[in-house]
Design a protein around this motif. Structure first.
Motif, PDB file in Angstrom:
ATOM      1  N   ASP A   1       5.444 -10.980 -12.302  1.00  0.00           N
ATOM      2  CA  ASP A   1       4.522  -9.808 -12.748  1.00  0.00           C
ATOM      3  C   ASP A   1       5.226  -8.473 -12.488  1.00  0.00           C
ATOM      4  O   ASP A   1       5.311  -7.916 -11.674  1.00  0.00           O
ATOM      5  CB  ASP A   1       3.647  -9.927 -11.411  1.00  0.00           C
ATOM      6  CG  ASP A   1       2.494  -9.033 -11.497  1.00  0.00           C
ATOM      7  OD1 ASP A   1       2.302  -8.309 -12.615  1.00  0.00           O
ATOM      8  OD2 ASP A   1       1.234  -9.336 -10.827  1.00  0.00           O
ATOM      9  N   TYR A   2       5.084  -7.815 -14.078  1.00  0.00           N
ATOM     10  CA  TYR A   2       5.742  -6.617 -14.193  1.00  0.00           C
ATOM     11  C   TYR A   2       5.103  -5.513 -13.363  1.00  0.00           C
ATOM     12  O   TYR A   2       5.709  -4.658 -12.952  1.00  0.00           O
ATOM     13  CB  TYR A   2       5.465  -6.210 -15.805  1.00  0.00           C
ATOM     14  CG  TYR A   2       6.200  -4.841 -15.720  1.00  0.00           C
ATOM     15  CD1 TYR A   2       7.514  -4.750 -15.936  1.00  0.00           C
ATOM     16  CD2 TYR A   2       5.470  -3.805 -16.213  1.00  0.00           C
ATOM     17  CE1 TYR A   2       8.132  -3.309 -16.413  1.00  0.00           C
ATOM     18  CE2 TYR A   2       5.965  -2.489 -16.324  1.00  0.00           C
ATOM     19  CZ  TYR A   2       7.307  -2.289 -16.429  1.00  0.00           C
ATOM     20  OH  TYR A   2       7.669  -1.043 -16.571  1.00  0.00           O
ATOM     21  N   SER A   3       3.691  -5.515 -13.205  1.00  0.00           N
ATOM     22  CA  SER A   3       2.968  -4.370 -12.408  1.00  0.00           C
ATOM     23  C   SER A   3       3.361  -4.392 -11.122  1.00  0.00           C
ATOM     24  O   SER A   3       3.292  -3.591 -10.269  1.00  0.00           O
ATOM     25  CB  SER A   3       1.550  -4.822 -12.748  1.00  0.00           C
ATOM     26  OG  SER A   3       0.907  -5.818 -11.989  1.00  0.00           O
ATOM     27  N   LEU A   4       3.699  -5.654 -10.515  1.00  0.00           N
ATOM     28  CA  LEU A   4       3.886  -5.709  -9.066  1.00  0.00           C
ATOM     29  C   LEU A   4       5.568  -5.199  -8.930  1.00  0.00           C
ATOM     30  O   LEU A   4       5.670  -4.594  -7.898  1.00  0.00           O
ATOM     31  CB  LEU A   4       4.144  -7.299  -8.734  1.00  0.00           C
ATOM     32  CG  LEU A   4       4.308  -7.470  -7.293  1.00  0.00           C
ATOM     33  CD1 LEU A   4       3.306  -6.839  -6.331  1.00  0.00           C
ATOM     34  CD2 LEU A   4       3.851  -9.073  -7.224  1.00  0.00           C
ATOM     35  N   LYS A   5       6.316  -5.734 -10.008  1.00  0.00           N
ATOM     36  CA  LYS A   5       7.826  -4.959 -10.010  1.00  0.00           C
ATOM     37  C   LYS A   5       7.664  -3.342 -10.016  1.00  0.00           C
ATOM     38  O   LYS A   5       8.361  -2.973  -9.093  1.00  0.00           O
ATOM     39  CB  LYS A   5       8.407  -5.679 -11.126  1.00  0.00           C
ATOM     40  CG  LYS A   5       8.963  -6.888 -10.844  1.00  0.00           C
ATOM     41  CD  LYS A   5       9.982  -7.263 -12.030  1.00  0.00           C
ATOM     42  CE  LYS A   5      10.410  -8.588 -12.084  1.00  0.00           C
ATOM     43  NZ  LYS A   5      11.168  -8.858 -13.115  1.00  0.00           N
ATOM     44  N   ALA A   6       6.764  -3.017 -10.732  1.00  0.00           N
ATOM     45  CA  ALA A   6       6.571  -1.392 -10.999  1.00  0.00           C
ATOM     46  C   ALA A   6       6.028  -0.797  -9.585  1.00  0.00           C
ATOM     47  O   ALA A   6       6.795   0.242  -8.879  1.00  0.00           O
ATOM     48  CB  ALA A   6       5.821  -1.108 -12.207  1.00  0.00           C
TER      49      ALA A   6
END
Length: 69
Positions: A7-12
């Motif tokens: 999940d990119y948003s979680l990484k960000a």
């Protein structure tokens, strides 16, 4: 952590507390503390979001403490 891999948003979101600039980290922790106050007042998000927030706040504070020693 398993969700963060995909999940990119979680990484960000997690990346906010892994910055190298301590001034940016302090501002992030201040923001997280304000959000924490709101959450404690009853505006708590779902369980996963709150756990992520709590993790970021604790780790951010830890990094600031470690840098001052």
């Amino acid at each position: 952590m398993n969700k963060a891999e995909n999940d990119y948003s979680l990484k960000a979101s997690l990346a906010e507390v892994f910055v190298t600039d301590l001034n940016t980290l302090r501002k992030t922790v201040e923001s997280l503390e304000v959000m924490d106050t709101l959450f404690k007042a009853g505006m708590r998000p779902d369980s996963d979001s709150y756990q992520l927030h709590d993790l970021k706040l604790k780790y951010g504070k830890y990094r600031i403490e470690e840098s001052s020693q």
